[in-house]
Design an enzyme around this catalytic site. Structure first.
Site, PDB file in Angstrom:
ATOM      1  CE  LYS A  53      -3.784  -2.590   2.024  1.00 18.82           C
ATOM      2  NZ  LYS A  53      -4.501  -2.913   3.115  1.00 18.82           N
ATOM      3  CD  GLN A  97      -3.394  -5.295   6.255  1.00 13.62           C
ATOM      4  OE1 GLN A  97      -3.540  -3.998   5.756  1.00 13.62           O
ATOM      5  NE2 GLN A  97      -3.581  -6.311   5.740  1.00 13.62           N
ATOM      6  CG  ASP A 120     -10.001  -0.679   4.479  1.00 19.16           C
ATOM      7  OD1 ASP A 120      -9.561  -1.066   3.367  1.00 19.16           O
ATOM      8  OD2 ASP A 120      -9.159  -1.461   5.512  1.00 19.16           O
TER       9      ASP A 120
END
Ligand SMILES: Nc1nc(=O)c2c([nH]1)NC[C@@H]1CN(c3ccc(C(=O)N[C@@H](CCC(=O)O)C(=O)O)cc3)C=[N+]21
Length: 287
Positions: A53, A97, A120
């Site tokens: 990322k 995460q 997200d």
């Protein structure tokens, strides 16, 4: 007949080119979009994803904000990091995460993220907004799948979609996305309780498998010419004793399907491109 491969890596590269231009336009307004990542523990898979990322961010000119906590971190330590990122004006969006170590409460962590900074699109408020038909930051994997199909002219309007998997990150929100008025697909949401899975997948113009069961979708379950999307990613130990990732779609499906989104090289790179898109959109809208 062999399926046409829908190349997620190439499409993600195109999207990153487009984002680079948008980041440049933001720079002219004095804005640098920033993506935060919160990684707890030392799982090598999670470290690799997070590193990826940050590489993506560097490619398009997004600033990276990295926060790491030890594997034995407490909920209070995690709360403090989330509070800090919520308050940081240079952080336009961030992710925690997953999975988190067992001692931490994932639901609590996800709910602490400022919904306006939810890169997200997994915050309950944003999933709720999706249910209600608003336009929240969308979950990255579902958005990436829709975007990939759109850019490869796979029609969704009126299409019969068999979607296998009802998880919170892919199946459930993807069903919501595909049945919005703007997509207008007809979705059958299948899961482990589905009695005759093949009967559903054989009826479908598009089969999307997000079950996490290697080889679940076999060639006999697909109508010739259908579009197949492999979202599965399961770590398995190969015959050589080495670990590798495998999808949910049996390789022989490629002999029957008209179009195939493979794993690797399909949904994963698109997911990453949509994370960047969500952050750039946040930066464009917040100022
Ligand atoms: N908060 C949170 N958000 C996530 O988005 C999230 C997460 N947690 N936890 C783990 C899963 C997994 N995930 C992947 C993303 C890209 C690839 C990817 O790009 N895979 C490559 C193969 C591996 C590679 O080459 O790096 C591909 O499919 O071609 C894979 C997996 C995001 N996840």
């Amino acid at each position: 007949m062999t399926a046409t491969i829908l190349d997620g890596k190439a499409t993600a590269a195109e999207i990153k080119d487009e984002l680079r231009a948008r980041v440049k336009a933001l720079a002219e307004r004095g804005i640098t979009p920033g993506l935060g990542t919160v990684l707890v523990g030392e799982d090598p898979g999670s470290q690799a994803y997070v590193n990826g990322k940050h590489r993506d961010c560097a490619e398009v000119g997004i600033a990276s904000i990295r926060r790491e906590l030890p594997a034995d971190a407490t909920q209070e330590q995690l709360d403090a990091v989330l509070t800090e990122l919520n308050a940081d004006p240079g952080c336009h969006g961030y992710i925690v995460q997953l999975p988190l170590p067992a001692q931490l409460d994932t639901q609590r962590a996800l709910e602490m993220i400022d919904p306006e900074k939810d890169a997200d699109g997994l915050h309950p408020v944003n999933l709720g907004r999706l249910v209600l038909g608003y336009d929240p930051p969308l979950p990255c994997t579902p958005r990436g799948i829709v975007e990939l199909l759109r850019r490869h002219d796979v029609p969704l309007r009126g299409a019969k979609v068999a979607l296998v998997g009802r998880g919170n990150t892919v199946g459930r929100p993807l069903g919501l996305l595909l049945t919005r008025r703007s997509e207008n697909a007809t979705v059958t949401l299948c899961h482990t309780g589905t009695l005759d899975l093949a009967a559903h997948t054989r009826e479908a113009d598009i089969v999307i498998v997000a079950a996490g069961v290697p080889g679940l979708l076999t060639a006999d379950m697909v109508t010739p010419g259908a579009t197949v999307v492999d979202v599965g990613i399961t770590r398995v130990i190969g015959a050589d004793g080495k670990g590798r990732y495998t999808g949910d779609v049996d390789p022989e499906v490629a002999e029957v399907a008209g179009k195939l989104v493979p794993m690797p090289g399909g949904v994963g790179p698109m997911t990453r491109a949509m994370l960047l898109t969500n952050v750039v959109e946040r930066a464009e809208g917040q100022h």
